[in-house]
Motif scaffolding. Structure first.
Motif, mmCIF file in Angstrom:
data_model
loop_
_atom_site.group_PDB
_atom_site.id
_atom_site.type_symbol
_atom_site.label_atom_id
_atom_site.label_comp_id
_atom_site.label_asym_id
_atom_site.label_seq_id
_atom_site.Cartn_x
_atom_site.Cartn_y
_atom_site.Cartn_z
ATOM 1 N N ALA A 187 28.834 1.338 -23.279
ATOM 2 C CA ALA A 187 28.082 0.905 -22.099
ATOM 3 C C ALA A 187 26.807 0.175 -22.495
ATOM 4 O O ALA A 187 26.451 -0.849 -21.892
ATOM 5 N N VAL A 188 26.108 0.691 -23.507
ATOM 6 C CA VAL A 188 24.881 0.042 -23.959
ATOM 7 C C VAL A 188 25.189 -1.341 -24.519
ATOM 8 O O VAL A 188 24.455 -2.320 -24.275
ATOM 9 N N THR A 189 26.291 -1.463 -25.267
ATOM 10 C CA THR A 189 26.670 -2.753 -25.838
ATOM 11 C C THR A 189 26.989 -3.766 -24.754
ATOM 12 O O THR A 189 26.541 -4.917 -24.789
ATOM 13 N N LEU A 190 27.781 -3.358 -23.770
ATOM 14 C CA LEU A 190 28.123 -4.259 -22.676
ATOM 15 C C LEU A 190 26.880 -4.647 -21.875
ATOM 16 O O LEU A 190 26.742 -5.805 -21.457
ATOM 17 N N PHE A 191 25.975 -3.677 -21.658
ATOM 18 C CA PHE A 191 24.739 -3.986 -20.940
ATOM 19 C C PHE A 191 23.906 -5.016 -21.696
ATOM 20 O O PHE A 191 23.371 -5.959 -21.095
ATOM 21 N N ALA A 192 23.811 -4.842 -23.008
ATOM 22 C CA ALA A 192 23.007 -5.770 -23.803
ATOM 23 C C ALA A 192 23.626 -7.162 -23.837
ATOM 24 O O ALA A 192 22.923 -8.175 -23.722
ATOM 25 N N LEU A 193 24.959 -7.234 -23.985
ATOM 26 C CA LEU A 193 25.623 -8.528 -24.155
ATOM 27 C C LEU A 193 25.722 -9.303 -22.841
ATOM 28 O O LEU A 193 25.557 -10.526 -22.829
ATOM 29 N N PHE A 194 25.989 -8.613 -21.745
ATOM 30 C CA PHE A 194 26.310 -9.306 -20.494
ATOM 31 C C PHE A 194 25.232 -9.191 -19.423
ATOM 32 O O PHE A 194 25.383 -9.773 -18.351
ATOM 33 N N LEU A 195 24.139 -8.480 -19.709
ATOM 34 C CA LEU A 195 23.053 -8.398 -18.728
ATOM 35 C C LEU A 195 21.702 -8.677 -19.367
ATOM 36 O O LEU A 195 20.999 -9.603 -18.955
ATOM 37 N N ALA A 196 21.342 -7.898 -20.381
ATOM 38 C CA ALA A 196 20.012 -8.053 -20.980
ATOM 39 C C ALA A 196 19.862 -9.409 -21.659
ATOM 40 O O ALA A 196 18.870 -10.120 -21.450
ATOM 41 N N LEU A 197 20.835 -9.796 -22.491
ATOM 42 C CA LEU A 197 20.732 -11.077 -23.189
ATOM 43 C C LEU A 197 20.759 -12.273 -22.236
ATOM 44 O O LEU A 197 19.954 -13.203 -22.398
ATOM 45 N N PRO A 198 21.654 -12.320 -21.232
ATOM 46 C CA PRO A 198 21.585 -13.447 -20.283
ATOM 47 C C PRO A 198 20.256 -13.535 -19.534
ATOM 48 O O PRO A 198 19.738 -14.634 -19.307
ATOM 49 N N ILE A 199 19.695 -12.378 -19.160
ATOM 50 C CA ILE A 199 18.397 -12.396 -18.475
ATOM 51 C C ILE A 199 17.321 -12.936 -19.408
ATOM 52 O O ILE A 199 16.487 -13.767 -19.016
#
Length: 312
Positions: free
Chosen positions: A28-40
């Motif tokens: 979950a942390v990986t998906l959050f970082a790749l598809f939410l945090a990094l795009p923001i």
């Protein structure tokens, strides 16, 4: 004796139990970082950049990316089209949110009443429109709005009446709000109905002994107790109004009253994919994100100070 023979027997098992939660959280942390945090983060970076054109802008090196500071934000916040879209969405929210939550609360109270029959069928019927994707529901309603193909227009013509031009400039905002209303009432109803089912029945029995009817019980007991859920659905609905995109975009080919900047997100889409101005689109996206965060923070403060006072 082996070197590790002195290690306590339960040490390795305890370490595994300590690391197990992190292993479960890692995807979950990986998906959050790749598809939410990094795009923001990348959008925030692009919002501070712009393109410098040399000469005619032709040839290698004629267009270079340079630092722009806050100029993109200044352009976004002073753009008349963006300001008009924000005001339009504000009016859209004023029409939609109170109506949607009022109907959701009414349906939830009716379903929770002792005299209601066929609760399961009614609950599914009210919730079912929420399961229809926004694009599909917008297409369905869009053809119902067109007088040439709408069965409502045919019925009105046979009855000698006039079918209103729902996609005209004066009524199109009501047409868009109706689509969101049709799909959103069911979801909010389920949230409020779930909160109502958590109320102890002893409260109702005590109120009936005191002479309260169903309306008095709903006004004095049910609505105050589900106030936290009502506040939550209110703020979430207001946040959703800032992100309205699918409904007006789907209706846009059916009428010329919906422009490409009818909502803030439609303006972001136009700037990014029609005008190829990713930097201005990124700045507008960040402004929308900050506004959404402000509403979320206000929701938390509102809930903390008002909704849960009864628990103190």
């Amino acid at each position: 004796m082996p070197p590790d023979a002195t290690v306590r027997p339960g040490w390795r098992g305890g370490r595994r139990r300590t690391l197990a939660p992190y292993a479960f959280l890692a995807p979950a942390v990986t998906l959050f970082a790749l598809f939410l945090a990094l795009p923001i983060g990348y959008a925030a970076y692009l919002s501070l950049r712009t393109v410098k054109v040399s000469g005619l802008g032709l040839g290698k090196g004629a267009r270079t990316e340079v630092w722009a500071g806050l100029s993109n934000y200044e352009r976004a916040l002073s753009d008349p089209e963006f300001i008009a879209s924000v005001l339009r969405v504000g009016l859209y929210g004023l029409l939609l949110v109170p109506t949607m939550l009022g109907m959701a609360l009414l349906f939830a109270l009716l379903l929770d009443s002792r005299r209601t029959r066929a609760r399961g069928f009614s609950r599914v019927s009210i919730f079912l429109p929420y399961a229809v994707p926004a694009v599909i529901s917008s297409l369905l309603w869009g053809f119902l709005y067109l007088p040439a193909v709408s069965p409502f227009a045919w019925i009105a013509e046979r009855l000698g009446g006039d079918f209103p031009q729902l996609l005209s400039s004066d009524l199109v905002i009501f047409a868009v709000a109706n689509i969101a209303l049709w799909g959103g009432v069911g979801f909010n109803m389920v949230v409020l109905y779930t909160a109502l089912k958590a109320i102890p029945t002893e409260l109702y029995e005590a109120a009936r002994i005191d002479g309260c009817n169903e309306i008095a019980i709903a006004w004095r007991i049910k609505i105050p107790i589900v106030a936290p859920s009502l506040i939550m659905t209110s703020v979430f609905s207001m946040i959703a109004t800032l992100q309205v995109f699918a409904e007006p975009t789907t209706l846009k080919p059916l009428t010329n009253t919906i422009s490409s900047t009818w909502t803030p997100l439609m303006k972001v889409y136009r700037d990014a994919f029609t005008r190829d101005d990713l930097y201005s689109a990124a700045a507008t996206s960040v402004v929308i994100a900050v506004a959404t965060f402000a509403l979320s923070f206000g929701f938390l403060r509102l809930v903390q100070n008002h909704a849960f006072n009864q628990e103190k």
